[in-house]
Design a protein around this motif. Structure first.
Motif, short mmCIF file in Angstrom:
data_model
loop_
_atom_site.label_atom_id
_atom_site.label_comp_id
_atom_site.label_asym_id
_atom_site.label_seq_id
_atom_site.Cartn_x
_atom_site.Cartn_y
_atom_site.Cartn_z
N PRO A 73 6.53 6.54 -0.69
CA PRO A 73 7.54 6.28 -1.97
C PRO A 73 8.90 6.47 -1.67
O PRO A 73 9.73 5.13 -2.34
CB PRO A 73 6.89 6.73 -3.38
CG PRO A 73 5.46 7.01 -2.78
CD PRO A 73 5.76 7.31 -1.07
N GLY A 74 9.27 6.99 -0.72
CA GLY A 74 10.72 7.64 -0.87
C GLY A 74 10.85 6.38 -0.17
O GLY A 74 12.61 5.95 -0.11
N LEU A 117 -1.53 7.03 -15.89
CA LEU A 117 -0.95 5.80 -15.33
C LEU A 117 -1.89 5.20 -14.97
O LEU A 117 -1.50 3.53 -14.79
CB LEU A 117 -0.71 6.79 -13.89
CG LEU A 117 -0.12 5.87 -12.57
CD1 LEU A 117 1.42 5.25 -12.78
CD2 LEU A 117 -0.36 6.20 -11.15
N SER A 118 -2.88 5.20 -14.26
CA SER A 118 -3.92 3.97 -14.01
C SER A 118 -3.91 3.53 -15.66
O SER A 118 -4.66 2.09 -15.36
CB SER A 118 -5.59 4.53 -14.07
OG SER A 118 -5.84 5.54 -15.28
N ILE A 145 0.62 -1.24 -0.22
CA ILE A 145 0.04 0.12 -0.30
C ILE A 145 0.80 0.80 0.34
O ILE A 145 1.36 1.65 0.77
CB ILE A 145 -1.11 -0.40 1.33
CG1 ILE A 145 -1.71 -0.79 0.96
CG2 ILE A 145 -1.73 1.32 1.07
CD1 ILE A 145 -2.42 -1.14 2.86
N LEU A 146 0.84 1.91 -1.23
CA LEU A 146 1.76 3.41 -0.91
C LEU A 146 0.70 4.81 -0.15
O LEU A 146 -0.38 5.45 -1.17
CB LEU A 146 2.04 3.49 -2.70
CG LEU A 146 3.21 2.26 -3.50
CD1 LEU A 146 3.44 2.58 -4.72
CD2 LEU A 146 4.05 2.78 -2.12
N PRO A 182 6.77 9.46 -11.07
CA PRO A 182 8.11 8.65 -11.13
C PRO A 182 8.57 7.52 -10.18
O PRO A 182 9.48 6.50 -10.57
CB PRO A 182 8.98 9.88 -11.55
CG PRO A 182 8.40 11.03 -11.65
CD PRO A 182 7.19 10.57 -10.99
N ASP A 183 8.56 7.85 -8.68
CA ASP A 183 8.85 6.47 -8.59
C ASP A 183 7.59 5.12 -8.13
O ASP A 183 7.84 4.64 -8.28
CB ASP A 183 8.67 7.11 -6.76
CG ASP A 183 10.17 7.97 -6.92
OD1 ASP A 183 10.93 8.15 -7.30
OD2 ASP A 183 10.16 8.79 -5.63
N ILE A 184 6.35 5.95 -8.44
CA ILE A 184 5.64 4.45 -8.44
C ILE A 184 5.95 3.83 -10.30
O ILE A 184 5.41 3.53 -9.56
CB ILE A 184 3.93 5.36 -8.06
CG1 ILE A 184 3.90 6.51 -6.32
CG2 ILE A 184 2.88 4.69 -8.47
CD1 ILE A 184 2.52 7.42 -6.44
N GLU A 185 5.48 5.09 -11.09
CA GLU A 185 5.76 4.44 -12.37
C GLU A 185 7.17 2.81 -12.19
O GLU A 185 7.18 2.04 -12.48
CB GLU A 185 6.27 5.07 -12.58
CG GLU A 185 4.41 6.15 -12.97
CD GLU A 185 5.21 7.00 -14.84
OE1 GLU A 185 6.17 7.24 -14.90
OE2 GLU A 185 4.43 7.66 -15.76
#
Length: 435
Positions: free
Chosen positions: A130-131, A194-195, A77-78, A165-168
């Protein structure tokens, strides 16, 4: 409809009942059955709609079968902020009381060594910002190829904070046949992109028009001079008989100064903002939830997702710069069907921000009071009326106690003064044209 109609296990239903809930919210009623059917989901829901439980509850039942392996979380979970991640963890502890699921929380401000130890034992649920997740992944402390379920929460907030960008990158490290749930209050083009890229035939669920304010919240604008804001705030807190309130400021320095001011005047207040370490922030939130303090002064770090029961009022000490932030700030009250009030302090300089907010929510917000004398003095003076020939000639005549100047001026100059000058006549032009 009850939670029993959604297909949840008896163990989970007992936990939900023990927590005091019996009827699902619209987002829960629509999302939970689809998640249990292993569908990808796009959930568009404003804050305060019970969104978190709509993925936490079915995840607990899905993960009840299976075994965690070292450094290979079964679900991820982000969350955009530490506070939201910690809140989701609290939900898992509350609703998963009758299950034996392991969980790890990866957020900044907490010992990385303890987090690595938790991962090495194996976790069913990994909740992360994310970090910190990217940091541990690049160090080789975590493997994502065993993750069966991904939740991207508060996606529009992720966009605002530059995390897309991190999520991708994270999504490319996960199995392609995973289940993905994406939740957001709005659907701007980057989130839609993104979706489209990472979700497979998702079910689209929308329970409210994007970026609309909760109808259970009474909204008011308070026109006030900047120097009078603290005084007006104290008066409103007393006159409104405020029980619990969150007071939002745009700057961290304003948060600190306002909290000190409120304490000096005898109020039970606390503060949270980006300069406070994680342990202190959680301590302040716990004090607010327990009632040890009833006023929480906050920057926008606390605006999204915090689910604190019984917040009766929200005060925007500073009008938010971004319209979306207004929706999320006032969404801290009026939750789960309760009524709430939101007051936003405005001066002349905030006109454009308020116009954008009203355009976004589709509502003209009622105003309390009129500008004070201080506000009026801070506003530019109105342009003086164009003076007629008679007014100019009357102003040009010397007062009785002044000698008449001996100099002459051409009539053409007098005409230029009459037609072109638009303000009080300067002393050096105070002359009389000889007959």
């Amino acid at each position: 409809m009850s939670f029993a109609d959604l297909g949840l296990s008896d163990e989970l239903l007992n936990a939900v009942t023990a927590a005091g809930y019996d009827t699902p919210t619209p987002i829960q009623a629509q999302a939970i059955p689809s998640v249990l059917m292993m569908r990808d989901i796009i959930g568009i829901a404003q804050t305060g709609t019970g969104k978190t439980a709509s993925f936490v509850l079915p995840m607990i039942d899905i993960l009840a079968h299976g075994r965690a392996r070292a450094r290979m979380p079964r679900s991820l979970i982000l969350e955009p902020t530490r506070e939201l991640a910690a809140q989701v963890a609290e939900n898992f502890e509350k609703y998963g009381v009758n299950h034996k699921l392991s969980m790890a929380l990866l957020i900044g401000g907490v010992s990385m060594g303890d987090q690595v130890k938790a991962l090495e034992k194996g976790v069913d649920v990994l909740i992360a910002t994310p970090g910190r997740l990217m940091d541990l992944f690049e160090r080789g402390n975590i493997l994502l190829n065993g993750c069966e379920l991904l939740v991207i929460d508060e996606a529009d907030r992720m966009l605002d904070m530059g995390f897309i960008p991190d999520i991708e990158h994270i999504c490319t490290k996960l199995p392609t046949n995973r289940q993905t749930l994406l939740f957001s209050a709005t659907m701007p083009p980057p989130i839609k992109k993104l979706s489209d890229k990472f979700l497979s035939n998702p079910k689209y669920i929308e329970v409210a028009r994007p970026a609309t304010a909760n109808i259970n919240i009474e909204q008011k604008l308070v026109e006030v001079a900047p120097m009078k804001k603290r005084e007006v705030l104290r008066d409103l807190i007393r006159s409104e008989d405020v029980q619990t309130a969150i007071i939002f400021c745009n700057r961290k320095t304003t948060v600190r100064e306002l909290n000190k001011s409120l304490k000096r005047h005898g109020f039970r207040s606390g503060e949270i903002h980006g300069d406070i370490d994680q342990a202190s922030r959680l301590k302040e939130l716990d004090a607010f939830k327990s009632g040890a303090i009833n006023l929480l002064v906050a920057s926008d770090v606390a605006a999204r997702g915090l689910d604190i029961k019984g917040v009766s009022h929200v005060f925007n000490f500073d009008a938010p710069w971004h319209p979306d932030d207004y929706v999320h700030r006032i969404g801290r009250t009026g939750r789960a069907g309760a009524k709430g009030k939101a007051f936003t302090f405005v001066s002349r300089e905030d006109a454009e921000h308020i116009e954008n907010i009203e355009k976004l929510i589709g509502l003209k917000i009622d105003r309390l009071g009129r500008p004070s004398r201080e506000t009026e003095r801070s506003e530019p003076a109105a342009k003086p009326e164009r003076k007629s020939r008679e007014k100019v000639e009357r102003q040009s005549k010397p007062r009785k106690d002044e000698p008449k100047p001996k100099t002459k001026q051409a009539p053409a100059a007098a005409k230029e003064i009459d037609e072109g000058w638009n303000g009080p006549l300067p002393d050096f032009l105070n002359f009389t044209i000889a007959p």
